[in-house]
Motif scaffolding. Sequence first.
Motif, PDB file in Angstrom:
ATOM      1  N   ARG A  33      13.824  15.514  17.873  1.00  0.00           N
ATOM      2  CA  ARG A  33      15.208  15.281  17.877  1.00  0.00           C
ATOM      3  C   ARG A  33      16.001  15.398  19.272  1.00  0.00           C
ATOM      4  O   ARG A  33      16.788  14.519  19.701  1.00  0.00           O
ATOM      5  N   GLY A  34      15.595  16.392  19.961  1.00  0.00           N
ATOM      6  CA  GLY A  34      15.932  16.510  21.295  1.00  0.00           C
ATOM      7  C   GLY A  34      15.800  15.370  22.031  1.00  0.00           C
ATOM      8  O   GLY A  34      16.355  14.950  23.080  1.00  0.00           O
ATOM      9  N   ASN A  35      14.306  14.948  21.945  1.00  0.00           N
ATOM     10  CA  ASN A  35      14.180  13.728  22.789  1.00  0.00           C
ATOM     11  C   ASN A  35      14.930  12.690  22.489  1.00  0.00           C
ATOM     12  O   ASN A  35      15.347  11.725  23.198  1.00  0.00           O
ATOM     13  N   ALA A  36      15.230  12.350  21.192  1.00  0.00           N
ATOM     14  CA  ALA A  36      15.912  11.164  20.553  1.00  0.00           C
ATOM     15  C   ALA A  36      17.558  11.346  21.287  1.00  0.00           C
ATOM     16  O   ALA A  36      18.081  10.486  21.830  1.00  0.00           O
ATOM     17  N   TYR A  37      18.127  12.687  21.409  1.00  0.00           N
ATOM     18  CA  TYR A  37      19.284  12.697  21.948  1.00  0.00           C
ATOM     19  C   TYR A  37      19.365  12.326  23.157  1.00  0.00           C
ATOM     20  O   TYR A  37      20.291  11.759  23.657  1.00  0.00           O
ATOM     21  N   ARG A  38      18.311  12.817  23.786  1.00  0.00           N
ATOM     22  CA  ARG A  38      18.136  12.643  25.519  1.00  0.00           C
ATOM     23  C   ARG A  38      18.225  10.975  25.928  1.00  0.00           C
ATOM     24  O   ARG A  38      18.637  10.576  26.501  1.00  0.00           O
ATOM     25  N   GLU A  91      19.293   9.013  23.729  1.00  0.00           N
ATOM     26  CA  GLU A  91      20.674   8.157  23.508  1.00  0.00           C
ATOM     27  C   GLU A  91      21.809   8.732  24.587  1.00  0.00           C
ATOM     28  O   GLU A  91      22.746   8.332  24.500  1.00  0.00           O
ATOM     29  N   GLY A  92      21.451   9.622  25.217  1.00  0.00           N
ATOM     30  CA  GLY A  92      22.268  10.086  26.514  1.00  0.00           C
ATOM     31  C   GLY A  92      23.216  11.200  26.048  1.00  0.00           C
ATOM     32  O   GLY A  92      23.960  11.651  26.742  1.00  0.00           O
ATOM     33  N   ASN A  93      22.791  11.897  25.140  1.00  0.00           N
ATOM     34  CA  ASN A  93      23.527  13.145  24.546  1.00  0.00           C
ATOM     35  C   ASN A  93      22.847  14.433  25.053  1.00  0.00           C
ATOM     36  O   ASN A  93      21.967  15.052  24.360  1.00  0.00           O
ATOM     37  N   ILE A  94      23.057  14.842  26.364  1.00  0.00           N
ATOM     38  CA  ILE A  94      22.244  15.771  27.026  1.00  0.00           C
ATOM     39  C   ILE A  94      22.644  16.968  26.309  1.00  0.00           C
ATOM     40  O   ILE A  94      21.706  18.117  26.068  1.00  0.00           O
ATOM     41  N   ARG A  95      23.869  17.518  26.073  1.00  0.00           N
ATOM     42  CA  ARG A  95      24.487  18.725  25.480  1.00  0.00           C
ATOM     43  C   ARG A  95      23.405  18.727  24.078  1.00  0.00           C
ATOM     44  O   ARG A  95      22.815  19.963  23.793  1.00  0.00           O
ATOM     45  N   MET A  96      23.269  17.863  23.108  1.00  0.00           N
ATOM     46  CA  MET A  96      22.785  18.083  22.201  1.00  0.00           C
ATOM     47  C   MET A  96      21.252  18.061  22.128  1.00  0.00           C
ATOM     48  O   MET A  96      20.569  18.735  21.268  1.00  0.00           O
ATOM     49  N   TYR A 100      16.496  21.395  21.953  1.00  0.00           N
ATOM     50  CA  TYR A 100      15.208  22.348  22.553  1.00  0.00           C
ATOM     51  C   TYR A 100      15.333  23.610  22.334  1.00  0.00           C
ATOM     52  O   TYR A 100      14.195  24.312  22.010  1.00  0.00           O
ATOM     53  N   LEU A 101      16.478  24.199  22.234  1.00  0.00           N
ATOM     54  CA  LEU A 101      16.660  25.468  22.173  1.00  0.00           C
ATOM     55  C   LEU A 101      16.245  25.973  20.831  1.00  0.00           C
ATOM     56  O   LEU A 101      15.489  27.088  20.648  1.00  0.00           O
ATOM     57  N   TYR A 104      13.254  21.709  28.051  1.00  0.00           N
ATOM     58  CA  TYR A 104      14.361  22.119  28.564  1.00  0.00           C
ATOM     59  C   TYR A 104      14.331  22.613  29.762  1.00  0.00           C
ATOM     60  O   TYR A 104      15.599  22.313  30.467  1.00  0.00           O
ATOM     61  N   ARG A 105      13.306  23.132  30.410  1.00  0.00           N
ATOM     62  CA  ARG A 105      13.437  23.406  32.033  1.00  0.00           C
ATOM     63  C   ARG A 105      13.573  22.257  32.936  1.00  0.00           C
ATOM     64  O   ARG A 105      14.405  22.251  33.887  1.00  0.00           O
ATOM     65  N   HIS A 106      12.954  21.229  32.293  1.00  0.00           N
ATOM     66  CA  HIS A 106      13.201  19.851  33.306  1.00  0.00           C
ATOM     67  C   HIS A 106      14.332  19.319  33.163  1.00  0.00           C
ATOM     68  O   HIS A 106      15.228  18.881  34.089  1.00  0.00           O
ATOM     69  N   LEU A 107      15.110  19.397  32.045  1.00  0.00           N
ATOM     70  CA  LEU A 107      16.451  19.037  31.905  1.00  0.00           C
ATOM     71  C   LEU A 107      17.413  19.887  32.667  1.00  0.00           C
ATOM     72  O   LEU A 107      18.345  19.302  33.473  1.00  0.00           O
ATOM     73  N   GLN A 108      17.031  21.063  32.503  1.00  0.00           N
ATOM     74  CA  GLN A 108      18.095  21.976  33.257  1.00  0.00           C
ATOM     75  C   GLN A 108      17.941  21.749  34.838  1.00  0.00           C
ATOM     76  O   GLN A 108      18.608  21.744  35.692  1.00  0.00           O
TER      77      GLN A 108
END
Length: 94
Positions: free
Chosen positions: A44-49, A51-56, A61-62, A77-81
């Motif tokens: 789900r985190g990958n799908a949000y990413r 779609e461009g929704n980084i916060r979600m 990921y959390l 999560y670490r890479h996105l941070q």
Amino acid sequence: MKTIQEIKDMLSRSEGEEALNAANEIVENKATDHATLAMAYYLRGNAYRQEGNIRMALNSYLEAMEIDPDGPAAEAYRHLQELLAYYHKDYYNP
């Protein structure tokens, strides 16, 4: 309900919205085992990413990391941070 592999396939075909809906269906059905639930949050985190929704994406990921701290969501999560924290002085000093 879609399987984890089907969601992965959707993401590989850049079908983020469909993958997000399928992952949400698994997440809402909390009766699944912990490994499947953690993977659904990760996907789900990958799908949000995608779609461009980084916060979600970070939130998903959390959630996955709470269930499986050593799973792939921790690395994502670490890479996105790191991407969000990237700073290059020349971009700000023309």
